[in-house]
Enzyme design. Sequence first.
Site: not given
Length: 332
Positions: A71-72
Amino acid sequence: MSRAKLSFAHLPTPLWRHDALDALVGAQVWIKRDDTTSGPEAGNKIRKLEYHLAAARQQEADTVITCGGFQSNHARATALLAAGLGMRSVLLLRSQPLDVRPVQGNAMLAALAGAEIRTVTPEGYAQRDARMQAIAASLQERGESCYVIPEGGSDGLGALGYVDAMAEVRQQLDDGQAGGPGPFDVVVHACGSGGTAAGAALGAAQSHVAPRVWAMAVCDDAAHFEGVVASLIRDARALEPELGEPAELKVWDEWKGPAYGVADRRQLAFIVEVARQTGLILDPVYSGKALYALSQVEPKPHRVLFIHTGGLPGLLAQADAFDRWLPPATPA
Ligand SMILES: *Cc1c(COP(=O)(O)O)cnc(C)c1O
């Protein structure tokens, strides 16, 4: 600075304050709304990418390679901005299991913009820089020209984005937007890869925004980040020799929570309380942990600049964590 820089962020981002937030935190908190640097690509990473993608363009790269957690926010911002520049993006994302479906949040936005997502185990991710170089080498063999951006966009070049952000805050102080031109007691923000801390420490000193910066770790520990940030500060000063000494930097790791990306019940409850009393949305990976940490520090500083670094798509991928606070809809 005559260095190449693209313009992605809508600037200046507002300085925002709310009485109920001051009461919840126990200090006068001015929020630098870097969660509103743009639309879906918003957050702190844009400021770094204005430098990185300008360099990628100068080198006539057609493919940008970067990395991060699954989930960068950084990988998502890179994918969206690269697409706008007509560049391809390849994202090396840490993930367990490796086949995540359906993709949500940041990963969904990146995939929408055509990013090629390659997952890697946490063990493999430890070798991320070598992995990205290997991907670049194999794409270059096929005739693509690649530009590799390190995790979080955090290197000396990326840190310059937050030197600029502090100059922007200085202008806002001079304009009377935070009650007067005097500096804040401290700049506070969430710390994940160190680039924001390095730039904020250099910029806070250069622009007299505050004598100190508190980086709230969301993973790892204080000793780790002190080393990382010191080396980023050296790299930034090597690029821009006129930068002076940084502000005093303190890394707090007491409130990083159970793991990267995982918030505990008190952190989640704090995010809910802030949303309900002020309408300000924090995220459970970064900004929520950092502002919760500030609410726990003793003794409290008086007047604080808190950088809201964004992270909304990561929140949206964690609806489950907030289950107990979200009542089911009732039929009308
Ligand atoms: C990346 C990120 C941070 C941390 O910034 P670093 O420069 O990586 O330390 C904080 N908040 C959000 C929302 C982020 O995406």
